[in-house]
Design a protein around this motif. Structure first.
Motif, PDB file in Angstrom:
ATOM      1  N   VAL A  55       0.882  -1.169   0.000  1.00 37.97           N
ATOM      2  CA  VAL A  55       0.000   0.000   0.000  1.00 37.97           C
ATOM      3  C   VAL A  55       0.917   1.216   0.000  1.00 37.97           C
ATOM      4  O   VAL A  55       1.678   1.440   0.951  1.00 37.97           O
ATOM      5  CB  VAL A  55      -0.929  -0.012   1.233  1.00 37.97           C
ATOM      6  CG1 VAL A  55      -1.859   1.193   1.207  1.00 37.97           C
ATOM      7  CG2 VAL A  55      -1.738  -1.309   1.276  1.00 37.97           C
ATOM      8  N   LEU A 113      -7.676   1.154   0.029  1.00 34.62           N
ATOM      9  CA  LEU A 113      -6.824   0.061  -0.486  1.00 34.62           C
ATOM     10  C   LEU A 113      -6.836   0.078  -2.017  1.00 34.62           C
ATOM     11  O   LEU A 113      -5.783  -0.030  -2.660  1.00 34.62           O
ATOM     12  CB  LEU A 113      -7.348  -1.291   0.013  1.00 34.62           C
ATOM     13  CG  LEU A 113      -6.944  -1.676   1.433  1.00 34.62           C
ATOM     14  CD1 LEU A 113      -7.824  -2.809   1.949  1.00 34.62           C
ATOM     15  CD2 LEU A 113      -5.470  -2.077   1.487  1.00 34.62           C
ATOM     16  N   GLU A 173      -3.155   0.509  -3.409  1.00 32.68           N
ATOM     17  CA  GLU A 173      -2.488  -0.800  -3.526  1.00 32.68           C
ATOM     18  C   GLU A 173      -1.702  -0.900  -4.835  1.00 32.68           C
ATOM     19  O   GLU A 173      -2.135  -0.422  -5.881  1.00 32.68           O
ATOM     20  CB  GLU A 173      -3.533  -1.924  -3.465  1.00 32.68           C
ATOM     21  CG  GLU A 173      -2.944  -3.320  -3.322  1.00 32.68           C
ATOM     22  CD  GLU A 173      -2.511  -4.011  -4.606  1.00 32.68           C
ATOM     23  OE1 GLU A 173      -1.713  -4.942  -4.542  1.00 32.68           O
ATOM     24  OE2 GLU A 173      -2.985  -3.585  -5.697  1.00 32.68           O
TER      25      GLU A 173
END
Ligand SMILES: Cc1ncc(COP(=O)(O)O)c(C=O)c1O
Length: 389
Positions: A305, A354, A358
Motif C-alpha cells: 500500500v 486500499l 495498492e
C-alpha cells in the motif's frame, strides 16, 4: 530463457511467469495419447490428490474458479430473496455469481490497510434474517480472521463460503484454507500458484453438497459421459435439477496434477522472495505491507500500500520504464460502472483506500533474488525522487 515464451519478454520483470516444463508436456501428451480428453480418469486422480493435499474433503474439479463460486452458492441453495455478504476489495468473480442467482449482494469493507480481509466487525452491520452466506476471500494468500469468521457464521447459521483462489498450499492454525467453511472455491487460472490454464475446484466435507455440485456442473445429469463409459449398466441418465456445463478436461487435470506436485517447493520460494522484499522495503516512510504472517501464506501476489501522498499511476509508469510490470489487486467492486448503479450511495472507506493505494509488485517462484532487489531498489528510488505529486 526457454523458447516460445515471447509474450513475457517485453517486460524485463513481468508481474508473473508460469512454470511449465517437461513434466507438464509429458502429462499432456499422455492424456492426448490415451484418447479420453474430457473429464475422466485424470480428473478423478486429480480430485483424489487435491483432496489428500487439503486433508480429505470432497473435491469437484471445474472449468474455472468463477464456476466454483457459482456452484458453491447454488448448491447451498442461494436464490431470490436471499442475501450474500462478500468483500468489496476482491476480484469481481467473488461477487457476480451472487447476482446471477438473483440474490442480493451486500458488500463488506476490509478490516484495515494492514488486514485487507473482511472481518466479523465489518460484516456485522450487514447481517439480517435474509443473510444466507458470507464469502470470505483469503486476500493474497493470507487467512487472517478466517477462524473468527467461521465462528461468526456458525453461531448464526450462515453458510461460510471461502474464496480460496489465492491460497493454494497455505496453512492457518494447522488447517488448509478452503476447508474452514461450508464450501471452498479454488481457481487454477494461469497466474495462480498452481495452474491448469483455466480451471477451478469446489471443496467441501459435505458429501451430499458435493454430489449436488457435481451434478450441477454437468447439466444436472445423474451420470456423466465417463460414468456411462465405465459402467455399461448406465444406459441413459436423468436430469434431476437445473445445471450448467462447468466440467474441466482431463488435459487440465493433467496439468493440475503436475503443478500440485510442484506447489510446496514453489510456495517455499515465494516465502523467501517475500521475506527479501519485506526486508528491502521496510524503511520506506508511509508504506504499508499488508499482513505479517507471510511464512504460512501462499503469497499469491506481493501487494503493498503506497504512501498516501504518492501518485500510483506515475509510480507504475516509472516502474514500467524500467521494464517492471505491476498491477492493481483490486479496484473496489462497488466503484465499477455496472456496480455503481446497484450501489449508488455505498461508501466503504478502507476498501476504497486500499483500491486507490495498492500496488502489486512482480512475484513468481523462479524470479530470483536479484530481480527482487532490482524492483525494490527501483521502487525506493522512484518514491524518493518522482513518486510524489
Ligand atoms: C479472488 C478471486 N476470486 C475468483 C477468481 C476467479 O477465478 P477464475 O479466473 O478461475 O474464474 C479469481 C481469479 O481469477 C480471483 O482472484
Amino acid at each position: 530463457m526457454r523458447s516460445g515464451r515471447s509474450q513475457t519478454l517485453a517486460w524485463k520483470i513481468p508481474l508473473f511467469d508460469t512454470d511449465f516444463g517437461a513434466e507438464e508436456e509429458e502429462a499432456l501428451i499422455a492424456v492426448i495419447r490415451r484418447g479420453w480428453v474430457s473429464a475422466g480418469p485424470e480428473t478423478q486422480e486429480f480430485e483424489r490428490e487435491f483432496s489428500e493435499f487439503l486433508g480429505g474433503p470432497e473435491v469437484v474439479f471445474l472449468s474455472s474458479g468463477t464456476a466454483s463460486i457459482h456452484l458453491a452458492l447454488a448448491s447451498v441453495g442461494i436464490g431470490p430473496g436471499d442475501e450474500v455478504i462478500a468483500p468489496a476489495f476482491t476480484y469481481i468473480a467473488t461477487c457476480s455469481p451472487v447476482l446471477w442467482l438473483g440474490a442480493r449482494l451486500r458488500l463488506a469493507d476490509s478490516a484495515s490497510l494492514k488486514n485487507p480481509n473482511i472481518s466479523p466487525e465489518t460484516v456485522e452491520g450487514l447481517v439480517n434474517e435474509r443473510t444466507k452466506a458470507i464469502i470470505f476471500l483469503h486476500y493474497a494468500g493470507f487467512s487472517e480472521g478466517i477462524a473468527e469468521m467461521a465462528r461468526f457464521c456458525e453461531e448464526r447459521g450462515i453458510a461460510l463460503i471461502e474464496d480460496a483462489a489465492h491460497t493454494h498450499g497455505s496453512v492457518s492454525g494447522g488447517r488448509k484454507p478452503g476447508t474452514f467453511g461450508k464450501v471452498g472455491c479454488f481457481s487454477f487460472f494461469a497466474n495462480k500458484n498452481m495452474t491448469s490454464g483455466e480451471g477451478g475446484a469446489l471443496v467441501t466435507f459435505d458429501k451430499q453438497l458435493a454430489e449436488r455440485a457435481r451434478r450441477m456442473a454437468s447439466h444436472g445429469r445423474t451420470a456423466a459421459a465417463w460414468d456411462r463409459f465405465r459402467d455399461s449398466a448406465l444406459k441413459t441418465y436423468d436430469i434431476t435439477e437445473m445445471g450448467y456445463n462447468y466440467k474441466a478436461t482431463d488435459m487440465q487435470a493433467a496439468l493440475a496434477r503436475v503443478q500440485l506436485r510442484k506447489l510446496p517447493e514453489a510456495n517455499r520460494k515465494r516465502v523467501e522472495l517475500v521475506r527479501l522484499y519485506r526486508e528491502l522495503l521496510s524503511d520506506i516512510p508511509g508504506l504499508v505491507i499488508p499482513f505479517d504472517d507471510y511464512e504460512s501464506s501462499a503469497n499469491y501476489i506481493f501487494p503493498i500500500v503506497l504512501p498516501e501522498e504518492v501518485g500510483r499511476l506515475s509510480v507504475m509508469e516509472s516502474l514500467a520504464d524500467a521494464g517492471i510490470q505491476t498491477s492493481v489487486h483490486y479496484p473496489a467492486v462497488h466503484t465499477f460502472t455496472y456496480y455503481r448503479k446497484l450501489f449508488p450511495e455505498l461508501r466503504l472507506p478502507v476498501a476504497e483506500e486500499l483500491a486507490s493505494r495498492e500496488l502489486s509488485l512482480p512475484l513468481y517462484p523462479h524470479m530470483g533474488e536479484d530481480k527482487v532487489r532490482f524492483v525494490a531498489e527501483k521502487l525506493s528510488e522512484i518514491l524518493r525522487t518522482q513518486g510524489r505529486n
